[in-house]
Design a protein around this motif. Structure first.
Motif, PDB file in Angstrom:
ATOM      1  N   LEU A 135      27.312   5.597 -10.642  1.00  0.00           N
ATOM      2  CA  LEU A 135      28.706   5.149 -10.669  1.00  0.00           C
ATOM      3  C   LEU A 135      29.141   4.605 -12.031  1.00  0.00           C
ATOM      4  CD1 LEU A 135      28.958   3.335  -7.201  1.00  0.00           C
ATOM      5  CD2 LEU A 135      29.880   5.577  -7.835  1.00  0.00           C
ATOM      6  N   ASP A 136      28.239   4.623 -13.000  1.00  0.00           N
ATOM      7  CA  ASP A 136      28.535   4.089 -14.336  1.00  0.00           C
ATOM      8  C   ASP A 136      28.992   2.632 -14.242  1.00  0.00           C
ATOM      9  OD1 ASP A 136      28.813   4.065 -17.104  1.00  0.00           O
ATOM     10  OD2 ASP A 136      30.891   4.756 -17.044  1.00  0.00           O
ATOM     11  N   LEU A 137      28.190   1.831 -13.542  1.00  0.00           N
ATOM     12  CA  LEU A 137      28.502   0.409 -13.375  1.00  0.00           C
ATOM     13  C   LEU A 137      28.137  -0.368 -14.633  1.00  0.00           C
ATOM     14  CD1 LEU A 137      27.146  -0.122  -9.749  1.00  0.00           C
ATOM     15  CD2 LEU A 137      29.461   0.548 -10.462  1.00  0.00           C
ATOM     16  N   ASP A 138      28.837  -1.473 -14.826  1.00  0.00           N
ATOM     17  CA  ASP A 138      28.567  -2.313 -15.998  1.00  0.00           C
ATOM     18  C   ASP A 138      27.360  -3.215 -15.793  1.00  0.00           C
ATOM     19  OD1 ASP A 138      31.056  -1.725 -17.699  1.00  0.00           O
ATOM     20  OD2 ASP A 138      31.937  -2.272 -15.765  1.00  0.00           O
ATOM     21  N   TYR A 139      27.083  -3.581 -14.536  1.00  0.00           N
ATOM     22  CA  TYR A 139      25.984  -4.504 -14.255  1.00  0.00           C
ATOM     23  C   TYR A 139      25.255  -4.072 -12.989  1.00  0.00           C
ATOM     24  CZ  TYR A 139      29.224  -7.383 -17.018  1.00  0.00           C
ATOM     25  OH  TYR A 139      30.091  -7.840 -17.972  1.00  0.00           O
ATOM     26  N   ALA A 140      23.967  -4.411 -12.931  1.00  0.00           N
ATOM     27  CA  ALA A 140      23.177  -4.181 -11.716  1.00  0.00           C
ATOM     28  C   ALA A 140      22.123  -5.275 -11.615  1.00  0.00           C
ATOM     29  CB  ALA A 140      22.514  -2.811 -11.738  1.00  0.00           C
ATOM     30  N   PHE A 141      22.125  -5.990 -10.509  1.00  0.00           N
ATOM     31  CA  PHE A 141      21.161  -7.063 -10.262  1.00  0.00           C
ATOM     32  C   PHE A 141      20.516  -6.842  -8.896  1.00  0.00           C
ATOM     33  CE2 PHE A 141      24.467  -8.733 -12.978  1.00  0.00           C
ATOM     34  CZ  PHE A 141      23.765  -9.407 -13.973  1.00  0.00           C
ATOM     35  N   ALA A 142      19.197  -6.907  -8.847  1.00  0.00           N
ATOM     36  CA  ALA A 142      18.476  -6.735  -7.585  1.00  0.00           C
ATOM     37  C   ALA A 142      17.077  -7.306  -7.742  1.00  0.00           C
ATOM     38  CB  ALA A 142      18.424  -5.258  -7.190  1.00  0.00           C
ATOM     39  N   ASN A 143      16.292  -7.263  -6.678  1.00  0.00           N
ATOM     40  CA  ASN A 143      14.925  -7.783  -6.686  1.00  0.00           C
ATOM     41  C   ASN A 143      13.939  -6.718  -7.158  1.00  0.00           C
ATOM     42  OD1 ASN A 143      15.483 -10.452  -5.493  1.00  0.00           O
ATOM     43  ND2 ASN A 143      16.086  -9.259  -3.694  1.00  0.00           N
ATOM     44  N   THR A 144      12.865  -7.186  -7.766  1.00  0.00           N
ATOM     45  CA  THR A 144      11.888  -6.276  -8.343  1.00  0.00           C
ATOM     46  C   THR A 144      10.614  -6.242  -7.495  1.00  0.00           C
ATOM     47  OG1 THR A 144      12.712  -6.721 -10.569  1.00  0.00           O
ATOM     48  CG2 THR A 144      10.533  -5.709 -10.389  1.00  0.00           C
ATOM     49  N   LEU A 145      10.295  -5.083  -6.976  1.00  0.00           N
ATOM     50  CA  LEU A 145       9.043  -4.906  -6.245  1.00  0.00           C
ATOM     51  C   LEU A 145       7.877  -4.832  -7.231  1.00  0.00           C
ATOM     52  CD1 LEU A 145      10.046  -2.112  -3.692  1.00  0.00           C
ATOM     53  CD2 LEU A 145       9.530  -4.487  -3.144  1.00  0.00           C
ATOM     54  N   GLU A 146       6.797  -5.519  -6.899  1.00  0.00           N
ATOM     55  CA  GLU A 146       5.588  -5.388  -7.722  1.00  0.00           C
ATOM     56  C   GLU A 146       4.921  -4.057  -7.403  1.00  0.00           C
ATOM     57  OE1 GLU A 146       2.081  -8.330  -9.003  1.00  0.00           O
ATOM     58  OE2 GLU A 146       1.982  -7.713  -6.897  1.00  0.00           O
ATOM     59  N   ILE A 147       4.644  -3.293  -8.456  1.00  0.00           N
ATOM     60  CA  ILE A 147       3.978  -1.999  -8.311  1.00  0.00           C
ATOM     61  C   ILE A 147       2.766  -1.971  -9.238  1.00  0.00           C
ATOM     62  CG2 ILE A 147       4.212   0.508  -8.644  1.00  0.00           C
ATOM     63  CD1 ILE A 147       7.189   0.182  -7.992  1.00  0.00           C
ATOM     64  N   ILE A 148       1.620  -1.726  -8.675  1.00  0.00           N
ATOM     65  CA  ILE A 148       0.373  -1.649  -9.444  1.00  0.00           C
ATOM     66  C   ILE A 148      -0.345  -0.357  -9.079  1.00  0.00           C
ATOM     67  CG2 ILE A 148      -1.885  -2.692  -9.862  1.00  0.00           C
ATOM     68  CD1 ILE A 148      -0.670  -5.419  -9.292  1.00  0.00           C
ATOM     69  N   ASP A 149      -0.732   0.382 -10.117  1.00  0.00           N
ATOM     70  CA  ASP A 149      -1.441   1.651  -9.920  1.00  0.00           C
ATOM     71  C   ASP A 149      -0.685   2.594  -8.976  1.00  0.00           C
ATOM     72  OD1 ASP A 149      -3.502   0.793 -11.576  1.00  0.00           O
ATOM     73  OD2 ASP A 149      -4.629  -0.095  -9.915  1.00  0.00           O
ATOM     74  N   GLY A 150       0.633   2.605  -9.144  1.00  0.00           N
ATOM     75  CA  GLY A 150       1.443   3.544  -8.370  1.00  0.00           C
ATOM     76  C   GLY A 150       1.651   3.160  -6.922  1.00  0.00           C
ATOM     77  N   GLN A 151       1.300   1.914  -6.561  1.00  0.00           N
ATOM     78  CA  GLN A 151       1.487   1.487  -5.184  1.00  0.00           C
ATOM     79  C   GLN A 151       2.257   0.163  -5.111  1.00  0.00           C
ATOM     80  OE1 GLN A 151      -2.426   1.351  -3.321  1.00  0.00           O
ATOM     81  NE2 GLN A 151      -2.063   3.377  -2.421  1.00  0.00           N
TER      82      GLN A 151
ATOM     83  N   GLY B 151       0.796  -1.226   0.000  1.00  0.00           N
ATOM     84  CA  GLY B 151       0.000   0.000   0.000  1.00  0.00           C
ATOM     85  C   GLY B 151       0.827   1.274   0.000  1.00  0.00           C
ATOM     86  N   THR B 152       2.159   1.145   0.055  1.00  0.00           N
ATOM     87  CA  THR B 152       3.030   2.318   0.057  1.00  0.00           C
ATOM     88  C   THR B 152       3.101   2.922  -1.339  1.00  0.00           C
ATOM     89  OG1 THR B 152       4.407   1.353   1.799  1.00  0.00           O
ATOM     90  CG2 THR B 152       5.394   3.115   0.477  1.00  0.00           C
ATOM     91  N   PRO B 153       2.975   4.249  -1.485  1.00  0.00           N
ATOM     92  CA  PRO B 153       3.134   4.882  -2.803  1.00  0.00           C
ATOM     93  C   PRO B 153       4.528   4.607  -3.364  1.00  0.00           C
ATOM     94  CG  PRO B 153       2.140   6.408  -1.252  1.00  0.00           C
ATOM     95  CD  PRO B 153       2.586   5.221  -0.457  1.00  0.00           C
ATOM     96  N   ALA B 154       4.603   4.263  -4.635  1.00  0.00           N
ATOM     97  CA  ALA B 154       5.877   3.928  -5.257  1.00  0.00           C
ATOM     98  C   ALA B 154       6.845   5.108  -5.256  1.00  0.00           C
ATOM     99  CB  ALA B 154       5.650   3.434  -6.680  1.00  0.00           C
ATOM    100  N   ASN B 155       6.292   6.329  -5.265  1.00  0.00           N
ATOM    101  CA  ASN B 155       7.195   7.488  -5.289  1.00  0.00           C
ATOM    102  C   ASN B 155       7.940   7.687  -3.973  1.00  0.00           C
ATOM    103  OD1 ASN B 155       5.221   8.564  -3.636  1.00  0.00           O
ATOM    104  ND2 ASN B 155       4.465  10.027  -5.175  1.00  0.00           N
ATOM    105  N   THR B 156       7.598   6.883  -2.963  1.00  0.00           N
ATOM    106  CA  THR B 156       8.373   6.885  -1.720  1.00  0.00           C
ATOM    107  C   THR B 156       9.833   6.511  -1.999  1.00  0.00           C
ATOM    108  OG1 THR B 156       6.444   6.272  -0.395  1.00  0.00           O
ATOM    109  CG2 THR B 156       8.598   5.822   0.570  1.00  0.00           C
TER     110      THR B 156
END
Length: 372
Positions: A270-286, A218-223
């Motif tokens: 930092l102009d990194l060559d790679y970035a790997f992380a987990n993806t939060l599900e965001i629906i309707d901006g939340q 329920g947190t706004p994604a723009n947080t």
């Protein structure tokens, strides 16, 4: 041919110690004769065995004792090896004295100065070939109580390393992103307790992450944008380490159990060559409280290291991994060089090198990149 290496460390106020004129004909090579960290370091190679000059060495030691000088020596032969001693921090004569005395017990003798500028000091060491774990363990114990980072390392050739892979939270950046989100939302206590247990290896990372993310439903994604703008800061030395790696032709990536929004921001910064992380599900901006796809956990970090190495035509032995938590341990152990950054003792004990006091630029010093 067997020879003897002799080194003398003197307080700067005392000046260098002069060998008797009778020894001049035996000096095959003066390797070091330089003032560093308020000390004079002298090093010679003598083409004789220790037994042949034992009386001279004993007398030299007696003289040195009364002059507050340290005299050390060791036999050298064809099996001798050269390595690097790195001290990174405010230059302290006591730290240098303890380090050289301790390493003498491990049969290492100082040679020439590789780098000596500002907070960095790197010395060539001559000694036995073989693993350096015992020497590093003794060195860290000997310097306990001195706020200075130290390591004995190999002398790697340029091009030996192809990849540097670093953790994000509390490594490349100074915050734990999900904890900052919790503070922002008034959920600090609940989320921090789960984070702490996960970092200490007391709670399965995947379960911990899913429980923490559910609290964000329920947190706004723009947080996330607000936290990046207001609270995210790079760890000291992060820019310097990445720049040093790139100057060596080493590719750099971030791999995180955190979230893609933060990792991508870091990649751009930092102009990194790679970035790997987990993806939060965001629906309707939340934020829904769910994580999409497979979670990047400890095993996944090590697997990513292997995959990137293979893509670069090499293996993990030619890679560097840096992290601070339990979920970084598999990649730290897998890499050719694993570095624990401001980590708990259990993590430090399993890394090749540790950074306890300085910034990430200390890693560049350990790798010899600051001397290039």
């Amino acid at each position: 041919m067997s020879s003897t290496r002799l080194a003398i460390l003197s307080p700067a106020a005392r000046g260098p110690m002069h060998l008797p004129a009778s020894m001049g004909q035996l000096v095959a090579q003066i390797e070091s004769h330089q003032e560093i960290w308020d000390c004079w370091l002298q090093s010679w190679e003598l083409p004789v065995t220790v037994g042949e000059i034992a009386p001279f060495l004993d007398e030299l030691s007696r003289q040195a004792l009364h002059q507050e000088r340290e005299v050390i020596w060791a036999p050298m032969n064809s099996a001798s090896n050269s390595v690097r001693l790195v001290l990174h921090g405010a230059g302290q004569p006591e730290a240098l004295r303890r380090a050289l005395t301790t390493l003498h017990l491990q049969h290492f003798i100082p040679g020439r100065i590789l780098h000596g500028q500002g907070d960095d000091l790197a010395l060539m060491l001559h000694g036995p070939d073989g693993p350096l774990g015992a020497a590093n363990h003794c060195l860290i114990e000997a310097l306990e109580g001195i706020s200075l980072d130290v390591a004995v390392t190999r002398l790697w050739d340029r091009g030996h390393f192809r990849l540097l892979l670093a953790d994000m939270d509390s490594t490349l950046i100074s915050i734990e992103c999900i904890d900052e989100m919790a503070v922002y939302l008034g959920l600090k206590r609940q989320v921090a307790a789960l984070t702490e247990r996960s970092m200490a290896g007391e709670l399965d990372f995947q379960s911990s992450l899913r429980e923490r993310v559910r609290l964000l439903a329920g947190t706004p994604a723009n947080t996330i944008d607000a936290i990046i703008r207001e609270r995210l800061s790079l760890s000291p030395g992060a820019r310097e380490l990445v720049a040093a790696a790139k100057a060596q032709g080493v590719e750099v990536g971030v791999v995180s159990g955190g979230f893609t929004q933060f990792a991508r921001h870091l990649q751009e910064t930092l102009d990194l060559d790679y970035a790997f992380a987990n993806t939060l599900e965001i629906i309707d901006g939340q934020i829904t409280g769910q994580v999409l796809g497979d979670i990047i956990d400890a095993a996944a970090k090590a697997d990513i290291l292997d995959l990137l190495a293979a893509d670069l035509g090499t293996d993990a032995g030619h890679c560097i991994a840096i992290g601070d938590g339990a979920n970084d341990l598999p990649m730290i152990r897998r890499a050719g060089v694993g570095i624990a950054y401001h980590a708990r003792a259990v993590i430090r004990a399993q890394a090749d090198f540790q950074i306890r006091y300085g910034g990430l630029d200390t890693a560049a010093a350990y790798l010899g990149w600051s001397t290039a």
